[in-house]
Design a protein around this motif. Sequence first.
Motif, short mmCIF file in Angstrom:
data_model
loop_
_atom_site.label_atom_id
_atom_site.label_comp_id
_atom_site.label_asym_id
_atom_site.label_seq_id
_atom_site.Cartn_x
_atom_site.Cartn_y
_atom_site.Cartn_z
N PHE B 24 0.54 -1.35 0.05
CA PHE B 24 0.06 0.18 0.21
C PHE B 24 0.79 1.23 0.23
CE2 PHE B 24 0.70 -2.18 4.39
CZ PHE B 24 0.84 -0.91 4.70
N PRO B 25 0.39 2.57 -0.58
CA PRO B 25 1.21 3.81 -0.44
C PRO B 25 1.79 4.27 1.11
CG PRO B 25 -1.27 4.52 -1.18
CD PRO B 25 -1.06 2.49 -0.88
N ALA B 26 2.66 4.50 0.56
CA ALA B 26 3.03 5.46 2.48
C ALA B 26 2.89 6.91 2.30
CB ALA B 26 4.27 5.03 2.64
N ILE B 27 2.94 7.44 3.08
CA ILE B 27 3.07 9.22 2.60
C ILE B 27 3.43 9.69 3.94
CG2 ILE B 27 1.83 11.22 2.70
CD1 ILE B 27 -0.88 10.06 0.99
N LEU B 28 4.44 10.28 3.67
CA LEU B 28 5.43 10.90 5.26
C LEU B 28 5.39 12.28 5.41
CD1 LEU B 28 7.70 7.86 4.63
CD2 LEU B 28 6.47 8.46 6.74
N TRP B 29 5.03 12.96 6.56
CA TRP B 29 4.94 14.18 6.15
C TRP B 29 6.86 14.48 6.76
CZ3 TRP B 29 0.22 12.02 6.00
CH2 TRP B 29 -0.46 12.53 5.35
N SER B 30 7.36 16.00 6.18
CA SER B 30 8.25 16.11 6.92
C SER B 30 7.89 17.06 8.15
CB SER B 30 8.99 17.45 6.03
OG SER B 30 8.64 18.04 5.41
N GLY B 31 6.88 17.48 7.69
CA GLY B 31 6.77 18.68 9.17
C GLY B 31 7.09 20.04 8.95
N GLY B 32 6.55 20.55 10.34
CA GLY B 32 7.26 22.39 9.90
C GLY B 32 7.77 23.01 11.12
N SER B 33 8.06 24.00 11.47
CA SER B 33 8.38 24.39 12.03
C SER B 33 7.92 24.40 13.60
CB SER B 33 9.39 25.50 12.36
OG SER B 33 8.56 26.50 11.77
N SER B 34 8.23 24.45 15.32
CA SER B 34 7.20 24.78 16.02
C SER B 34 7.78 25.88 16.96
CB SER B 34 8.17 23.61 17.12
OG SER B 34 7.49 22.77 16.52
N SER B 35 7.27 26.99 16.83
CA SER B 35 7.29 28.01 17.85
C SER B 35 7.50 28.45 19.17
CB SER B 35 5.70 29.03 17.61
OG SER B 35 5.29 29.15 16.97
N ARG B 36 8.55 29.50 19.54
CA ARG B 36 9.32 29.53 20.65
C ARG B 36 8.01 30.88 21.75
NH1 ARG B 36 13.52 32.23 22.51
NH2 ARG B 36 14.66 31.01 24.23
N ASN B 37 8.60 31.89 21.59
CA ASN B 37 7.94 32.25 22.06
C ASN B 37 6.31 33.21 21.84
OD1 ASN B 37 10.09 33.31 21.35
ND2 ASN B 37 10.26 35.26 23.16
N PHE B 38 7.15 33.45 20.36
CA PHE B 38 5.82 33.55 19.59
C PHE B 38 6.52 33.21 18.59
CE2 PHE B 38 9.50 36.43 19.75
CZ PHE B 38 9.94 37.41 17.67
N PRO B 39 4.71 33.18 17.81
CA PRO B 39 4.86 32.57 16.44
C PRO B 39 6.05 32.58 15.16
CG PRO B 39 3.10 34.11 16.43
CD PRO B 39 3.87 34.33 17.79
N ALA B 40 6.35 33.94 15.32
CA ALA B 40 7.42 34.28 13.65
C ALA B 40 8.85 33.38 14.24
CB ALA B 40 7.59 35.38 13.54
N ASN B 41 9.16 33.22 15.83
CA ASN B 41 11.03 33.25 16.47
C ASN B 41 10.41 31.07 16.53
OD1 ASN B 41 12.66 33.37 17.03
ND2 ASN B 41 12.38 34.37 19.47
N VAL B 42 10.89 30.95 15.85
CA VAL B 42 10.93 29.24 16.10
C VAL B 42 12.06 28.48 16.67
CG1 VAL B 42 9.17 29.57 13.97
CG2 VAL B 42 11.61 29.65 13.53
N PHE B 43 11.32 27.38 16.77
CA PHE B 43 12.95 26.45 17.00
C PHE B 43 13.59 26.30 15.53
CE2 PHE B 43 10.73 25.41 20.77
CZ PHE B 43 11.57 26.95 22.21
N PRO B 44 14.63 25.44 15.96
CA PRO B 44 15.17 25.07 14.56
C PRO B 44 14.81 24.33 13.61
CG PRO B 44 17.05 25.55 16.11
CD PRO B 44 15.47 25.54 17.59
N PHE B 45 14.05 24.61 12.67
CA PHE B 45 13.41 23.37 12.28
C PHE B 45 14.54 21.87 12.04
CE2 PHE B 45 12.09 20.72 7.83
CZ PHE B 45 10.83 20.18 8.46
N ARG B 46 13.75 20.45 12.29
CA ARG B 46 13.82 19.36 13.08
C ARG B 46 13.04 18.92 11.85
NH1 ARG B 46 15.03 14.13 12.67
NH2 ARG B 46 17.23 13.42 13.04
N PRO B 47 13.05 17.88 10.23
CA PRO B 47 12.35 17.17 9.75
C PRO B 47 11.80 15.55 10.64
CG PRO B 47 13.65 17.49 8.22
CD PRO B 47 14.59 18.05 9.69
#
Lengths: 459, 459
Positions: B24-47
């Motif tokens: 069967f097919p598999a779909i793997l998402w990489s994910g997005g970044s997580s916010s630290r103290n406000f939306p635009a200030n994000v933790f380093p992205f890790r897929p």
Amino acid sequence: MHTSSIFLETLHHRRQRLAELIDFPAILWSGGSSSRNFPANVFPFRPSSHFLYFGGIPLQNAAIRLESGKLQLFIDDPNPSSTLWHGETPTREEIAANIGADDARPIAELEDYLENAATIPVQDAATSTEQSLLLHRWLLPQQPPQGIDLELAKAIVSLRLTHDAAALVELRKAVAVSVEAHKAGMVVTSTAKLEAEVRAAMEAVIIGYNMTTAYASIVTVHGEFLHNNHYYHSLEPGDLLLADVGAETETGWAADITRTWPVSGKFSSTQRDIYDIVLAAHDACFEKIAPGVEYGEIHLIAATVITEGLVDLGILQGKPEDLVKMDLHALFFPHGIGHLLGLDVHDMEDLGDLAGYEEGRKRSDRFGLSYLRLNRPLRAGMLVTIEPGFYQVPGILNDPKIRDQYEYLINWERLEQFADVRGIRIEDDVLVTESGSEVLTAALPNQANNIEDLLKLPK
Amino acid sequence: MHTSSIFLETLHHRRQRLAELIDFPAILWSGGSSSRNFPANVFPFRPSSHFLYFGGIPLQNAAIRLESGKLQLFIDDPNPSSTLWHGETPTREEIAANIGADDARPIAELEDYLENAATIPVQDAATSTEQSLLLHRWLLPQQPPQGIDLELAKAIVSLRLTHDAAALVELRKAVAVSVEAHKAGMVVTSTAKLEAEVRAAMEAVIIGYNMTTAYASIVTVHGEFLHNNHYYHSLEPGDLLLADVGAETETGWAADITRTWPVSGKFSSTQRDIYDIVLAAHDACFEKIAPGVEYGEIHLIAATVITEGLVDLGILQGKPEDLVKMDLHALFFPHGIGHLLGLDVHDMEDLGDLAGYEEGRKRSDRFGLSYLRLNRPLRAGMLVTIEPGFYQVPGILNDPKIRDQYEYLINWERLEQFADVRGIRIEDDVLVTESGSEVLTAALPNQANNIEDLLKLPK
């Protein structure tokens, strides 16, 4: 752990002031950690800034309830296995004493104290979901607050807009470490081969003081890309290196400093010409800073000085005031002159423009103004950044529409002579005082000559 | 950007192997970044690591669909403002070519390709919510996979349990940088005053190679608290410093190394006695490592050698094999001997014990075995850590029940003479080979004498 009486008095004073502004209880959650690649591998925990402002210390999975100047702390005692793995952690009662709480209870009891309470959503999804479930309304970090939450947000903004003495002590600590980090970055440049190595020297200073970076560092020879968080480019002798790096203290207070320096140790004549224009804009701004002055005016001063400089260099053609009205400066200086600084590097940006924009004002549609993050009259005790820049952004300057539109206002041939100036920014942190301003970052030179002197120091 | 033919062949081979395991097919998402103290200030992205395994490069907000050995890439082209702020970013077609995708589409088209697809939830809430909504089932990062998701997870585990040549190239890079980081930490110790300064020297090496830490570093004079992520203690001459620090390459492959060294430059005689016991356990473990050997046996070898050593020192009293059966060793060595290592520092721990435990096996209830993260027969190509330790955990040794229960098996007075040994761990990364094993971290000395030699090097 802070237990000084000044610290306790400060927290007490902050909640008294909040009580003067709202007549309903506020519950502020600290938030929890966010997972990286698997649940137990988490990013470094950062509490909500609003929690830190009133709670004072970085507690995880805690909440504080503020009403009529009283503080109730909700947190669970460390369980035995947590002591086993994490070491002795203070009990609820010890923490309560440390922050001057009037009452302390397990987190599960929070549900008995929710009535009429306002809150502000935290960033981590697990906690904001918990907030929504407990308060029976959607609390999403990206959504503007409404109702009593909006009232609370406005009250907190009015407090956090200006900094008390305890906040300034922390902010000065963050600045001092950031200044040292920038000096370390300059000194290592002569031997570094990669952007990453300069970043390493700068962040090592911050880590060594047991602080963290307040935001993702920018350390790049491609300063023309404003949010460039790559560090893999090699350093070439003709490059300018732009470093936008700031520390954050253990209780969350941030610094935000940018310097731009020549990899070779010497600015070329074209680099120095533009550098001096950016510095002139910077100096003109902070000479103007004083209570009552509109920050938007400061932005326009920078725009005007930069435009005048580019006209003098023959890059722009026309009368500077006309060119500014046409947003010509924004082709080279597309961002705002700065922003609020405090517990967040863009202070209170989690509340959208509630902190940055005076009530009733909205973002401009003009290209040159839409990125302005702060649009208020200045008040004593505000801390703002002043960060003019000059960038040759390919996405802007190579845009056929723009080249067509500004065919006769830009001397494109003359501009080509400045090809070795891709991005320059000079950013300082400036406190508005009763009598004018104080540059908190003054210990870090920003004149081209002084920077060249620092670059000569042995590693 | 990787475009080597070996890289493309590796990705192709990995998906061919997956196609042999699932229909069967598999779909793997990489994910997005997580916010630290406000939306635009994000933790380093890790897929997501599963995405990285098949997709090869760290893409944000992307998904790959794998079916019958074919790879479809779903990602949006960079928008103009992203180019403005983040610099030139490759187009969808360029990325597709770089990872050998057979097809590439905007992310919105993913919804046309969902039928019968299995997936694995990523860690960030925004993406796992998106996964749940699209696939019409709850996909929560902490929840064990079910149905075809479980089948997919098992198939991926069977691939990722052993490492191919391309993975080993990356893992060796992570190890080499981590080794250098540990040496830098040892060398700086003579001049450092705080744990934070040693951490800074170590992480600066990692940052300087444009890598990240694979997990929150442990750099502490209180190694007895196993997950101690504080760095504020001062370094005193009699202290042992325990550093558990590992790098992660740009494509996500991790190293995991622990060394323990004396702040003064010289182990005390009591410290060296215990250190040599831990090292003897370490050496006995990796001598035993070979395909077919049960990892649980390796754990018991460590437990036995440590127990024998403590009996020889007069700290424990009794026959070592009896004491091990009674979990006496676990009072001083409460964790497992190690774990899988790969794209995650505890490889595939997002899948619970699916990777660590052979099908049909469960965690033991025994105190000395319950923390064992790996319980399988070893296979060539597996990379595991070997990390015996000795800790005087106050929460264990001061527990009145334990003191009572083991009154006559522990010579408490003798133990008090070893008060300057709070925590020791020696951790290496060991590849299981056809003929036995290879210690990837062999370039970093682990003998007491050699460590003392490194500590003498000038900063």
